[in-house]
Design a protein around this motif. Sequence first.
Motif, PDB file in Angstrom:
ATOM      1  N   GLY A 185       0.826  -1.212   0.000  1.00 21.90           N
ATOM      2  CA  GLY A 185       0.000   0.000   0.000  1.00 21.90           C
ATOM      3  C   GLY A 185       0.861   1.264   0.000  1.00 21.90           C
ATOM      4  O   GLY A 185       0.590   2.210  -0.736  1.00 21.90           O
ATOM      5  N   LEU A 186       1.931   1.269   0.820  1.00 26.10           N
ATOM      6  CA  LEU A 186       2.854   2.410   0.843  1.00 26.10           C
ATOM      7  C   LEU A 186       3.580   2.558  -0.499  1.00 26.10           C
ATOM      8  O   LEU A 186       3.747   3.674  -1.004  1.00 26.10           O
ATOM      9  N   MET A 187       4.002   1.427  -1.078  1.00 23.52           N
ATOM     10  CA  MET A 187       4.661   1.474  -2.385  1.00 23.52           C
ATOM     11  C   MET A 187       3.700   2.034  -3.445  1.00 23.52           C
ATOM     12  O   MET A 187       4.095   2.860  -4.273  1.00 23.52           O
ATOM     13  N   SER A 188       2.461   1.584  -3.404  1.00 20.81           N
ATOM     14  CA  SER A 188       1.460   2.054  -4.367  1.00 20.81           C
ATOM     15  C   SER A 188       1.187   3.547  -4.187  1.00 20.81           C
ATOM     16  O   SER A 188       1.083   4.292  -5.171  1.00 20.81           O
ATOM     17  N   ALA A 189       1.109   3.988  -2.924  1.00 11.58           N
ATOM     18  CA  ALA A 189       0.878   5.411  -2.651  1.00 11.58           C
ATOM     19  C   ALA A 189       2.054   6.249  -3.149  1.00 11.58           C
ATOM     20  O   ALA A 189       1.862   7.327  -3.737  1.00 11.58           O
ATOM     21  N   LEU A 233       2.009   5.278 -16.448  1.00 13.75           N
ATOM     22  CA  LEU A 233       2.051   3.895 -15.971  1.00 13.75           C
ATOM     23  C   LEU A 233       1.795   3.740 -14.476  1.00 13.75           C
ATOM     24  O   LEU A 233       1.364   2.679 -14.027  1.00 13.75           O
ATOM     25  N   SER A 234       2.082   4.762 -13.714  1.00 11.40           N
ATOM     26  CA  SER A 234       2.085   4.629 -12.256  1.00 11.40           C
ATOM     27  C   SER A 234       0.743   4.209 -11.660  1.00 11.40           C
ATOM     28  O   SER A 234       0.692   3.292 -10.837  1.00 11.40           O
ATOM     29  N   PHE A 235      -0.335   4.843 -12.062  1.00 10.47           N
ATOM     30  CA  PHE A 235      -1.640   4.517 -11.480  1.00 10.47           C
ATOM     31  C   PHE A 235      -2.050   3.074 -11.771  1.00 10.47           C
ATOM     32  O   PHE A 235      -2.398   2.345 -10.847  1.00 10.47           O
ATOM     33  N   PRO A 236      -2.012   2.635 -13.050  1.00 10.31           N
ATOM     34  CA  PRO A 236      -2.408   1.239 -13.294  1.00 10.31           C
ATOM     35  C   PRO A 236      -1.515   0.228 -12.582  1.00 10.31           C
ATOM     36  O   PRO A 236      -2.016  -0.737 -12.002  1.00 10.31           O
ATOM     37  N   ILE A 237      -0.202   0.460 -12.588  1.00 13.76           N
ATOM     38  CA  ILE A 237       0.707  -0.492 -11.928  1.00 13.76           C
ATOM     39  C   ILE A 237       0.458  -0.506 -10.427  1.00 13.76           C
ATOM     40  O   ILE A 237       0.412  -1.572  -9.807  1.00 13.76           O
ATOM     41  N   ALA A 238       0.285   0.661  -9.819  1.00 11.79           N
ATOM     42  CA  ALA A 238       0.058   0.740  -8.369  1.00 11.79           C
ATOM     43  C   ALA A 238      -1.236   0.025  -7.977  1.00 11.79           C
ATOM     44  O   ALA A 238      -1.266  -0.716  -6.985  1.00 11.79           O
ATOM     45  N   ILE A 239      -2.289   0.233  -8.757  1.00  9.71           N
ATOM     46  CA  ILE A 239      -3.575  -0.406  -8.445  1.00  9.71           C
ATOM     47  C   ILE A 239      -3.475  -1.923  -8.614  1.00  9.71           C
ATOM     48  O   ILE A 239      -3.934  -2.684  -7.753  1.00  9.71           O
ATOM     49  N   ILE A 240      -2.847  -2.360  -9.693  1.00  9.37           N
ATOM     50  CA  ILE A 240      -2.673  -3.810  -9.923  1.00  9.37           C
ATOM     51  C   ILE A 240      -1.829  -4.425  -8.818  1.00  9.37           C
ATOM     52  O   ILE A 240      -2.139  -5.513  -8.306  1.00  9.37           O
ATOM     53  N   MET A 241      -0.746  -3.737  -8.421  1.00  8.95           N
ATOM     54  CA  MET A 241       0.105  -4.242  -7.329  1.00  8.95           C
ATOM     55  C   MET A 241      -0.702  -4.431  -6.050  1.00  8.95           C
ATOM     56  O   MET A 241      -0.598  -5.469  -5.388  1.00  8.95           O
ATOM     57  N   PHE A 242      -1.484  -3.427  -5.707  1.00  5.59           N
ATOM     58  CA  PHE A 242      -2.254  -3.492  -4.459  1.00  5.59           C
ATOM     59  C   PHE A 242      -3.256  -4.642  -4.497  1.00  5.59           C
ATOM     60  O   PHE A 242      -3.374  -5.403  -3.536  1.00  5.59           O
ATOM     61  N   ILE A 243      -3.959  -4.793  -5.609  1.00  6.73           N
ATOM     62  CA  ILE A 243      -4.936  -5.890  -5.732  1.00  6.73           C
ATOM     63  C   ILE A 243      -4.241  -7.242  -5.689  1.00  6.73           C
ATOM     64  O   ILE A 243      -4.672  -8.167  -5.003  1.00  6.73           O
ATOM     65  N   PHE A 282      -3.589 -11.705  -3.222  1.00  3.35           N
ATOM     66  CA  PHE A 282      -3.623 -13.064  -3.749  1.00  3.35           C
ATOM     67  C   PHE A 282      -2.246 -13.727  -3.881  1.00  3.35           C
ATOM     68  O   PHE A 282      -2.158 -14.951  -3.909  1.00  3.35           O
ATOM     69  N   PHE A 283      -1.183 -12.932  -3.996  1.00  6.11           N
ATOM     70  CA  PHE A 283       0.143 -13.491  -4.254  1.00  6.11           C
ATOM     71  C   PHE A 283       1.150 -13.040  -3.204  1.00  6.11           C
ATOM     72  O   PHE A 283       0.873 -12.142  -2.404  1.00  6.11           O
ATOM     73  N   ASP A 284       2.322 -13.644  -3.249  1.00  7.74           N
ATOM     74  CA  ASP A 284       3.409 -13.299  -2.340  1.00  7.74           C
ATOM     75  C   ASP A 284       3.778 -11.818  -2.497  1.00  7.74           C
ATOM     76  O   ASP A 284       4.006 -11.337  -3.605  1.00  7.74           O
ATOM     77  N   GLY A 285       3.855 -11.095  -1.391  1.00  7.19           N
ATOM     78  CA  GLY A 285       4.120  -9.662  -1.410  1.00  7.19           C
ATOM     79  C   GLY A 285       5.458  -9.292  -2.022  1.00  7.19           C
ATOM     80  O   GLY A 285       5.586  -8.270  -2.705  1.00  7.19           O
ATOM     81  N   ASN A 286       6.490 -10.119  -1.774  1.00  3.70           N
ATOM     82  CA  ASN A 286       7.810  -9.833  -2.332  1.00  3.70           C
ATOM     83  C   ASN A 286       7.793  -9.877  -3.857  1.00  3.70           C
ATOM     84  O   ASN A 286       8.349  -9.008  -4.513  1.00  3.70           O
ATOM     85  N   ILE A 287       7.135 -10.889  -4.406  1.00  4.77           N
ATOM     86  CA  ILE A 287       7.065 -11.024  -5.868  1.00  4.77           C
ATOM     87  C   ILE A 287       6.255  -9.872  -6.458  1.00  4.77           C
ATOM     88  O   ILE A 287       6.657  -9.259  -7.453  1.00  4.77           O
ATOM     89  N   VAL A 288       5.128  -9.555  -5.836  1.00  3.81           N
ATOM     90  CA  VAL A 288       4.284  -8.454  -6.323  1.00  3.81           C
ATOM     91  C   VAL A 288       5.070  -7.149  -6.312  1.00  3.81           C
ATOM     92  O   VAL A 288       5.059  -6.385  -7.281  1.00  3.81           O
ATOM     93  N   GLY A 289       5.776  -6.882  -5.216  1.00  2.00           N
ATOM     94  CA  GLY A 289       6.554  -5.650  -5.098  1.00  2.00           C
ATOM     95  C   GLY A 289       7.668  -5.564  -6.129  1.00  2.00           C
ATOM     96  O   GLY A 289       7.832  -4.534  -6.797  1.00  2.00           O
ATOM     97  N   ILE A 290       8.423  -6.650  -6.275  1.00  2.00           N
ATOM     98  CA  ILE A 290       9.546  -6.656  -7.219  1.00  2.00           C
ATOM     99  C   ILE A 290       9.057  -6.503  -8.654  1.00  2.00           C
ATOM    100  O   ILE A 290       9.577  -5.677  -9.415  1.00  2.00           O
ATOM    101  N   VAL A 291       8.045  -7.283  -9.040  1.00  2.00           N
ATOM    102  CA  VAL A 291       7.522  -7.205 -10.408  1.00  2.00           C
ATOM    103  C   VAL A 291       6.937  -5.826 -10.687  1.00  2.00           C
ATOM    104  O   VAL A 291       7.161  -5.234 -11.750  1.00  2.00           O
ATOM    105  N   GLY A 292       6.206  -5.282  -9.719  1.00  2.00           N
ATOM    106  CA  GLY A 292       5.600  -3.957  -9.901  1.00  2.00           C
ATOM    107  C   GLY A 292       6.641  -2.868 -10.096  1.00  2.00           C
ATOM    108  O   GLY A 292       6.559  -2.070 -11.039  1.00  2.00           O
ATOM    109  N   ILE A 293       7.643  -2.820  -9.217  1.00  2.00           N
ATOM    110  CA  ILE A 293       8.686  -1.792  -9.313  1.00  2.00           C
ATOM    111  C   ILE A 293       9.502  -1.966 -10.591  1.00  2.00           C
ATOM    112  O   ILE A 293       9.803  -0.984 -11.289  1.00  2.00           O
ATOM    113  N   LEU A 294       9.867  -3.208 -10.920  1.00  2.00           N
ATOM    114  CA  LEU A 294      10.639  -3.433 -12.153  1.00  2.00           C
ATOM    115  C   LEU A 294       9.855  -3.010 -13.391  1.00  2.00           C
ATOM    116  O   LEU A 294      10.403  -2.374 -14.290  1.00  2.00           O
TER     117      LEU A 294
END
Length: 198
Positions: free
Chosen positions: A104-108, A150-160, A164-176
Motif C-alpha cells: 500500500g505504501l509502495m502504491s501510494a 504507468l504509475s496509477f495502473p501499476i500501483a492499483i494492480i500491485m495493491f490488488i 492473492f500473491f506473495d508480497g515480495n514477488i508483487v513488489g519486485i515485479v511492480g517496481i521493475l
Amino acid sequence: MKKNDLTRIILLITSLLMLVIGFVMSKSNIEILILGILAIISLVVLDRQASDIVKLSKNNPKVKTFRFLNMFTLLIVVLCFILALSSSDNQVSITEDNKILIIGLMSAFMMTFANSSPKIPFNRYLGLRLPWTIRDEETWKIAHRLIGYLSFPIAIIMFIMSFFFDGNIVGIVGILTWVIIPSIHSYIFYYKRLKGLN
C-alpha cells in the motif's frame, strides 16, 4: 568554490558513506541510524539547493515540484527507518503480516510520484536518472511522462495482487515494470533522436 560544487561533494561523500556502511557494518540499529541520518542529510541538501540544481528561479513551479518530491522522499526514508528499527530483524521486509501495508505504501508512493513526474525539471539528482535521460531534456520528458501514465495502473494492480500473491514477488515485479518500461522506451527514443541528429 561554487555552491553547486559543494552540493555535489556533500552528496558524493554521503552516498559513499552510505555504501561503505551498508557493506561493512553488520545489520544493527546503529547502522540503520547512521544510514538514515546520511540519507536525511542528502535530501536536506537537495532541498536547500533545489533552485541551483535545476537552474531555475526559486518561484518556478518546477522547483516547487522538485522540492515536494524531495520532501516526499524524505518522508518515505523516515518511514522506512522507523519500520526497520521497529522490526525484529532491523529490516524493512514484506511478510504476510505487513504485506498489505508495505505494498500500500509502495502504491501510494508510485501514485504520488505519477502526479508530479511529468513536472520534474531536467536534473541529475531526482527522477529516472539514466545515462540517456540525463543527456537529453526531450528524452527526460518522454521518460517521465510515461512514468506518469504507468504509475496509477501499476500501483492499483500491485495493491490488488498483494491480496492473492506473495508480497515480495508483487513488489519486485511492480517496481521493475514501473522502471523498465520507461527506461527501454526512453532509450529507443534517445537512440532514434541521436541517429536523426547525426
